[in-house]
Write a protein that holds these residues in place. Sequence first.
Motif, PDB file in Angstrom:
ATOM      1  N   ARG A   1      20.600 -16.938  16.665  1.00  0.00           N
ATOM      2  CA  ARG A   1      20.432 -16.310  15.342  1.00  0.00           C
ATOM      3  C   ARG A   1      21.762 -15.886  14.736  1.00  0.00           C
ATOM      4  NH1 ARG A   1      16.011 -13.814  18.023  1.00  0.00           N
ATOM      5  NH2 ARG A   1      17.246 -11.925  18.317  1.00  0.00           N
ATOM      6  N   ALA A   2      22.775 -15.689  15.582  1.00  0.00           N
ATOM      7  CA  ALA A   2      24.076 -15.205  15.095  1.00  0.00           C
ATOM      8  C   ALA A   2      24.723 -16.172  14.114  1.00  0.00           C
ATOM      9  CB  ALA A   2      25.013 -14.949  16.272  1.00  0.00           C
ATOM     10  N   PHE A   3      24.403 -17.455  14.199  1.00  0.00           N
ATOM     11  CA  PHE A   3      25.020 -18.428  13.297  1.00  0.00           C
ATOM     12  C   PHE A   3      24.735 -18.100  11.830  1.00  0.00           C
ATOM     13  CE2 PHE A   3      24.763 -21.389  17.056  1.00  0.00           C
ATOM     14  CZ  PHE A   3      26.125 -21.498  17.243  1.00  0.00           C
ATOM     15  N   ASP A   4      23.556 -17.515  11.560  1.00  0.00           N
ATOM     16  CA  ASP A   4      23.213 -17.206  10.177  1.00  0.00           C
ATOM     17  C   ASP A   4      24.163 -16.201   9.548  1.00  0.00           C
ATOM     18  OD1 ASP A   4      21.251 -18.818   9.177  1.00  0.00           O
ATOM     19  OD2 ASP A   4      19.581 -17.465   9.568  1.00  0.00           O
TER      20      ASP A   4
ATOM     21  N   ALA B   1      27.344 -16.368   9.797  1.00  0.00           N
ATOM     22  CA  ALA B   1      28.652 -17.015   9.596  1.00  0.00           C
ATOM     23  C   ALA B   1      28.518 -18.392   8.967  1.00  0.00           C
ATOM     24  CB  ALA B   1      29.377 -17.105  10.931  1.00  0.00           C
ATOM     25  N   ALA B   2      27.491 -18.583   8.128  1.00  0.00           N
ATOM     26  CA  ALA B   2      27.226 -19.922   7.597  1.00  0.00           C
ATOM     27  C   ALA B   2      28.397 -20.474   6.789  1.00  0.00           C
ATOM     28  CB  ALA B   2      25.954 -19.894   6.739  1.00  0.00           C
ATOM     29  N   ASP B   3      29.011 -19.659   5.945  1.00  0.00           N
ATOM     30  CA  ASP B   3      30.115 -20.149   5.118  1.00  0.00           C
ATOM     31  C   ASP B   3      31.324 -20.523   5.977  1.00  0.00           C
ATOM     32  OD1 ASP B   3      28.596 -19.790   2.871  1.00  0.00           O
ATOM     33  OD2 ASP B   3      29.546 -17.906   2.274  1.00  0.00           O
ATOM     34  N   ARG B   4      31.661 -19.666   6.950  1.00  0.00           N
ATOM     35  CA  ARG B   4      32.787 -19.965   7.840  1.00  0.00           C
ATOM     36  C   ARG B   4      32.502 -21.198   8.685  1.00  0.00           C
ATOM     37  NH1 ARG B   4      33.243 -14.941  11.265  1.00  0.00           N
ATOM     38  NH2 ARG B   4      31.284 -14.355  10.289  1.00  0.00           N
ATOM     39  N   TYR B   5      31.265 -21.338   9.119  1.00  0.00           N
ATOM     40  CA  TYR B   5      30.868 -22.499   9.919  1.00  0.00           C
ATOM     41  C   TYR B   5      31.101 -23.781   9.122  1.00  0.00           C
ATOM     42  CZ  TYR B   5      27.970 -24.961  13.393  1.00  0.00           C
ATOM     43  OH  TYR B   5      27.514 -25.795  14.379  1.00  0.00           O
ATOM     44  N   ALA B   6      30.643 -23.780   7.870  1.00  0.00           N
ATOM     45  CA  ALA B   6      30.800 -24.973   7.030  1.00  0.00           C
ATOM     46  C   ALA B   6      32.265 -25.301   6.785  1.00  0.00           C
ATOM     47  CB  ALA B   6      30.080 -24.765   5.700  1.00  0.00           C
ATOM     48  N   ALA B   7      33.106 -24.273   6.659  1.00  0.00           N
ATOM     49  CA  ALA B   7      34.507 -24.485   6.311  1.00  0.00           C
ATOM     50  C   ALA B   7      35.387 -24.843   7.504  1.00  0.00           C
ATOM     51  CB  ALA B   7      35.059 -23.225   5.633  1.00  0.00           C
ATOM     52  N   ALA B   8      35.034 -24.352   8.705  1.00  0.00           N
ATOM     53  CA  ALA B   8      35.978 -24.429   9.825  1.00  0.00           C
ATOM     54  C   ALA B   8      35.557 -25.329  10.972  1.00  0.00           C
ATOM     55  CB  ALA B   8      36.237 -23.023  10.375  1.00  0.00           C
ATOM     56  N   ARG B   9      34.265 -25.582  11.134  1.00  0.00           N
ATOM     57  CA  ARG B   9      33.833 -26.377  12.286  1.00  0.00           C
ATOM     58  C   ARG B   9      34.298 -27.828  12.160  1.00  0.00           C
ATOM     59  NH1 ARG B   9      30.062 -25.148  16.624  1.00  0.00           N
ATOM     60  NH2 ARG B   9      30.225 -22.885  16.817  1.00  0.00           N
ATOM     61  N   PRO B  10      34.644 -28.462  13.279  1.00  0.00           N
ATOM     62  CA  PRO B  10      35.071 -29.865  13.223  1.00  0.00           C
ATOM     63  C   PRO B  10      33.902 -30.799  12.959  1.00  0.00           C
ATOM     64  CG  PRO B  10      34.913 -29.149  15.497  1.00  0.00           C
ATOM     65  CD  PRO B  10      34.697 -27.922  14.651  1.00  0.00           C
TER      66      PRO B  10
ATOM     67  N   GLY C   1      35.953 -18.120  15.512  1.00  0.00           N
ATOM     68  CA  GLY C   1      35.089 -17.039  15.059  1.00  0.00           C
ATOM     69  C   GLY C   1      33.666 -17.436  14.773  1.00  0.00           C
ATOM     70  N   THR C   2      33.355 -18.739  14.803  1.00  0.00           N
ATOM     71  CA  THR C   2      31.970 -19.179  14.565  1.00  0.00           C
ATOM     72  C   THR C   2      31.224 -19.491  15.858  1.00  0.00           C
ATOM     73  OG1 THR C   2      32.547 -21.552  14.381  1.00  0.00           O
ATOM     74  CG2 THR C   2      32.639 -20.214  12.358  1.00  0.00           C
ATOM     75  N   ARG C   3      31.844 -19.277  17.015  1.00  0.00           N
ATOM     76  CA  ARG C   3      31.151 -19.548  18.278  1.00  0.00           C
ATOM     77  C   ARG C   3      30.097 -18.475  18.530  1.00  0.00           C
ATOM     78  NH1 ARG C   3      35.617 -22.109  22.394  1.00  0.00           N
ATOM     79  NH2 ARG C   3      36.854 -23.189  20.816  1.00  0.00           N
TER      80      ARG C   3
ATOM     81  N   VAL D   1      28.437 -12.445  18.586  1.00  0.00           N
ATOM     82  CA  VAL D   1      27.636 -11.282  18.983  1.00  0.00           C
ATOM     83  C   VAL D   1      28.496 -10.142  19.530  1.00  0.00           C
ATOM     84  CG1 VAL D   1      25.586 -12.678  19.405  1.00  0.00           C
ATOM     85  CG2 VAL D   1      27.170 -12.237  21.291  1.00  0.00           C
ATOM     86  N   LEU D   2      29.816 -10.334  19.597  1.00  0.00           N
ATOM     87  CA  LEU D   2      30.700  -9.254  20.039  1.00  0.00           C
ATOM     88  C   LEU D   2      30.860  -8.208  18.933  1.00  0.00           C
ATOM     89  CD1 LEU D   2      33.585 -11.335  21.687  1.00  0.00           C
ATOM     90  CD2 LEU D   2      31.749 -10.100  22.872  1.00  0.00           C
ATOM     91  N   PRO D   3      31.224  -6.975  19.282  1.00  0.00           N
ATOM     92  CA  PRO D   3      31.522  -5.969  18.250  1.00  0.00           C
ATOM     93  C   PRO D   3      32.649  -6.455  17.335  1.00  0.00           C
ATOM     94  CG  PRO D   3      31.322  -4.934  20.407  1.00  0.00           C
ATOM     95  CD  PRO D   3      31.314  -6.411  20.648  1.00  0.00           C
ATOM     96  N   GLU D   4      32.580  -6.076  16.078  1.00  0.00           N
ATOM     97  CA  GLU D   4      33.537  -6.570  15.094  1.00  0.00           C
ATOM     98  C   GLU D   4      34.979  -6.214  15.459  1.00  0.00           C
ATOM     99  OE1 GLU D   4      34.482  -6.457  10.280  1.00  0.00           O
ATOM    100  OE2 GLU D   4      32.727  -5.425  11.086  1.00  0.00           O
ATOM    101  N   ASP D   5      35.201  -4.996  15.981  1.00  0.00           N
ATOM    102  CA  ASP D   5      36.576  -4.618  16.302  1.00  0.00           C
ATOM    103  C   ASP D   5      37.141  -5.471  17.434  1.00  0.00           C
ATOM    104  OD1 ASP D   5      34.780  -3.417  18.107  1.00  0.00           O
ATOM    105  OD2 ASP D   5      36.172  -1.780  18.553  1.00  0.00           O
TER     106      ASP D   5
END
Length: 253
Positions: A8-11, A13-22, A206-208, A213-217
Amino acid sequence: MSSPLRARAFDTAADRYAAARPSYPPALLDRVEECAGRPLNGARVADVGAGTGIATRLLRDRGARVVGVEPGPAMAARLRALLPGVPVVLGDGNALPLADASHDLVTYGQSWHWTDPARSVPEALRVLRPAGALAIWWNTTAFDVPWILAQHRRIAEVCGVEPQSRVRYGDRDAVRRAGLSGLPVTRHQMRWSRTVPLGTHLANIGTRSAFLVLPEDVRRAFLREEGARLRALFPDGTVEETYVADLLVATRP
């Protein structure tokens, strides 16, 4: 099968996923056609776990009549925005929202491990037409590149997971681990690379799912430190990422 929380975490980061994933090398789809015994042009294809449409776009550009199947609403919305002419349905590989014997090819780009093969294999076979094919693939880590291996270990440590084995499974073990034993399966592995700005590389990390699911900091601190390491290795600000695309194609008996 990986955890629902990570899936569920992918939802988030959808924009980053589209921009950065190979994406994937052109040779991969050449091998899919070869193993499936038919061209993608004109084929009815279901791309399952389509995400933001990285593989979906490649299939469409080969002339396939492709539908994206994606469980995450935000990922599916991004896919629709990026590929407005491609139909997208919400669903997952364990219960495909598709008719019996309706497709020539069912594909899973970087998504088969989110399914339960005891359910997803029968579902794929149900949806496939006679002589149809199931193709699953991943971009895997090139462990023979020292900096990539070292980074892989750092990511595993911060995420609290075991690093992947540096030994690649043989064909028989790869088929068994994918849950495809008993089917006619062909495997191909293709080494390829892409050169991207450092920022894109860090965004890709950052899209893995385990990282998301890690804390943001914790995430921010890791990416800041990783950026400093990589700037020392790549002073021109560009990073060559190397992958081994691992493809399994099973044909319907």
